[in-house]
Enzyme design. Structure first.
Site, mmCIF file in Angstrom:
data_model
loop_
_atom_site.group_PDB
_atom_site.id
_atom_site.type_symbol
_atom_site.label_atom_id
_atom_site.label_comp_id
_atom_site.label_asym_id
_atom_site.label_seq_id
_atom_site.Cartn_x
_atom_site.Cartn_y
_atom_site.Cartn_z
ATOM 1 N N SER A 1 0.860 -1.185 0.000
ATOM 2 C CA SER A 1 0.000 0.000 0.000
ATOM 3 C C SER A 1 0.896 1.235 0.000
ATOM 4 O O SER A 1 2.124 1.127 0.011
ATOM 5 C CB SER A 1 -0.890 0.004 1.239
ATOM 6 O OG SER A 1 -0.108 0.324 2.368
ATOM 7 N N LYS A 2 0.243 2.383 0.020
ATOM 8 C CA LYS A 2 1.000 3.650 -0.018
ATOM 9 C C LYS A 2 1.994 3.753 1.128
ATOM 10 O O LYS A 2 3.000 4.443 1.007
ATOM 11 C CB LYS A 2 0.028 4.822 0.041
ATOM 12 C CG LYS A 2 -0.678 5.051 -1.264
ATOM 13 C CD LYS A 2 -1.307 6.432 -1.313
ATOM 14 C CE LYS A 2 -2.200 6.550 -2.522
ATOM 15 N NZ LYS A 2 -3.595 6.701 -2.186
ATOM 16 N N ARG A 3 1.686 3.079 2.237
ATOM 17 C CA ARG A 3 2.612 3.120 3.381
ATOM 18 C C ARG A 3 4.013 2.667 2.969
ATOM 19 O O ARG A 3 5.004 3.026 3.583
ATOM 20 C CB ARG A 3 2.143 2.165 4.486
ATOM 21 C CG ARG A 3 1.014 2.665 5.331
ATOM 22 C CD ARG A 3 0.711 1.691 6.435
ATOM 23 N NE ARG A 3 0.302 0.387 5.919
ATOM 24 C CZ ARG A 3 0.944 -0.738 6.148
ATOM 25 N NH1 ARG A 3 2.040 -0.753 6.872
ATOM 26 N NH2 ARG A 3 0.507 -1.885 5.656
ATOM 27 N N GLY B 1 5.567 3.408 0.337
ATOM 28 C CA GLY B 1 6.182 4.329 -0.623
ATOM 29 C C GLY B 1 5.394 4.326 -1.917
ATOM 30 O O GLY B 1 4.242 3.878 -1.953
#
Ligand code: GLU
Length: 492
Positions: free
Chosen positions: A254-256, A258
């Site tokens: 996920s965006k976590r 990067g």
């Protein structure tokens, strides 16, 4: 003509992420391997979340990755339109057909009622599912609900016994219990739009899709879809659910973790060939030894049999490394073409590049090619070749330019450069060597301060290459500027 017809069916509700791009790629590779057809279908029935901008992002991302489609937006095909929002009549027709066959019904339960019953099921430790309350409403009951102003949804009447079996090319045989795992799900919402599980079946059937290749997260939808295929008398396609992609911490990517959007990878300067090569390896492999695959090689070797059931882990460092491999394979002219927009965007190069400036840039790129991991890095690595008043990195100034003999060394080099017939290794090295004896230093002690003076940093191509590229005038001016700033203590 092959009968293989596959599709990529993104919902245009945001960026295209790594997982979606990988799904698109596997479908594309499968189609190209078999000489089949790759269909692009935009699943935009969620009016609240779908946007034209998001559709454009998807089209751009596929174009960047060079995953061309045979039928879909902009490409007429016999089974279009390829936007679900333009196919509502078809979904209505097949919903009526299901109603006519007694396999669908109007349901008047309100969201509040459904929620309350769900809570009760949870309390009682039961599986949460629609309880079939509206299955057998009489005409009077329906009228009464309608008179209350309730707008019905349409539910599919699912099978009440037995099991639905998915024969998946990747996952093998997966069996779903009809009673506990497939309830009477909604096929048309009260806003008059079909749900995903319904529209996808109508479209895959009408578009004659032979293989449905998609993420593992859709496996639990598959028994619902199979029941609809069967209820409508459609031929069920072959399914292949490809494994999820995890971040390095083994949670879903996920965006976590990067950048995960394809647009971002494009902006950062990943080459399409490197992206495609890397994405192909997320869940697929040919053998234990081969990592680098050209696109034709992937097309030749790709098969669903070699797709793994196990989740794949996204390794950004490996992708970066791979990008570097592909950058080094480019000819200088190709490297120039891919670097140009980045250099123009950051103002290193003008919109119109003169032949002289291009020739100079090709020489600069020749020096940098082996150091680039991302095309975007070219801006930071090349800036001092274009900008005279570059900034000096403070920590490097501190480390290198504060040594006692720095000014003497810079003056010495200034004089040597001034007198040199040519700024190459052959002419300069013997001169520099005299300096080593004079100051009792090693070559590195002489080169480091010059490098900082000429580039503002302590990493650059070989010093003689930098000297030669910049030319005498610039070299002398830059050494003078550095000396001047050192004197005024502006650098510290
Ligand atoms: N629109 C769905 C999605 O983006 C498509 C799933 C499928 O391939 O069936 O997840």
């Amino acid at each position: 003509m092959s009968t293989v017809r596959v599709r990529f069916a993104p919902s245009p509700t945001g960026d295209l992420h790594v997982g979606g791009a990988r799904t698109a790629l596997f479908n594309w590779l499968f189609a190209r391997h078999h000489g089949g057809t790759f269909v692009l279908r935009i699943e935009d029935t969620d009016a609240a979340r779908s946007t034209e901008a998001a559709t454009q992002v998807i089209l751009d991302a596929l174009e960047y990755l060079k995953l061309d489609w045979d039928e879909g937006p902009g490409k007429e095909g016999d089974f279009g339109p390829y936007y679900q929002s333009r196919r509502l009549d078809l979904y209505k027709k097949y919903a009526s057909e299901l109603m006519g066959r007694g396999r669908a019904y109007h349901c008047y339960c309100t969201p509040e009622e459904l929620d309350q019953r769900r809570q009760e099921q949870i309390k009682a430790g039961e599986s949460t599912r629609y309880d079939g309350r509206c299955r057998n409403l009489t005409a009077e009951e329906k009228q009464a609900f309608a008179a209350e102003g309730r707008v019905p949804v349409i539910r599919f009447k699912s099978l009440e016994e037995g099991a639905t079996v998915v024969e998946d090319l990747v996952r093998g045989t997966v069996t779903f219990d009809n009673v506990t795992q497939v309830d009477d799900f909604v096929i048309f919402k009260s806003d008059g739009m079909p749900t995903y599980n319904f529209a996808v079946v109508v479209d895959d059937a009408l578009m004659k899709i032979s293989h449905v290749i998609r993420g593992d997260d859709h496996l639990s939808n598959t028994p619902k879809q199979i029941q609809i295929y069967e209820a409508l008398g459609f031929k069920t396609p072959t399914f292949a659910h490809i494994p999820m992609i995890l971040g390095p911490d083994k949670s879903l990517l996920s965006k976590r973790h990067g950048a995960t959007s394809v647009t971002q990878f494009y902006d950062d300067g990943y080459l399409a060939e490197a992206m495609v090569n890397y994405l192909a390896l997320l869940g697929w492999g040919y053998d234990d030894s081969q990592t680098i695959f050209s696109i034709p090689d992937l097309i030749a070797k790709f098969s669903l049999e070699r797709v793994s059931k196990n989740p794949a882990v996204f390794d950004k460092q490996k992708l970066e490394w791979m990008n570097g491999v592909y950058i080094r394979e480019l000819s200088l002219e190709e490297l120039y073409e891919v670097c140009l927009p980045f250099c123009q965007k950051e103002g290193l190069l003008p919109a119109e590049v003169s032949p002289e400036l291009k020739a100079y840039t090709l020489k600069v790129l020749e020096q940098l090619q082996s150091r680039l991991k991302l095309v975007a890095d070219v801006v930071a690595l090349a800036s001092y070749f274009y900008i005279d008043d570059y900034e000096y990195k403070p920590e490097i100034v501190q480390k290198i330019l504060t040594k006692p003999q720095t000014e003497d060394i810079l003056n010495f080099v200034h004089a040597a450069v001034k007198d040199a017939a040519k700024l190459d290794e052959e002419h300069l090295k013997p001169q520099f060597q005299l300096g080593l004896e004079k100051y009792g230093i090693k070559m590195g002690d002489l080169i480091q301060p010059i490098r900082v003076a000429l580039t503002g940093t302590n990493v650059s191509p070989g010093i003689y290459d930098v000297l030669e590229l910049l030319g005498k005038e610039k070299v002398l001016a830059r050494i003078e500027r550095t000396l001047d700033m050192l004197k005024k203590e502006e650098l510290l």
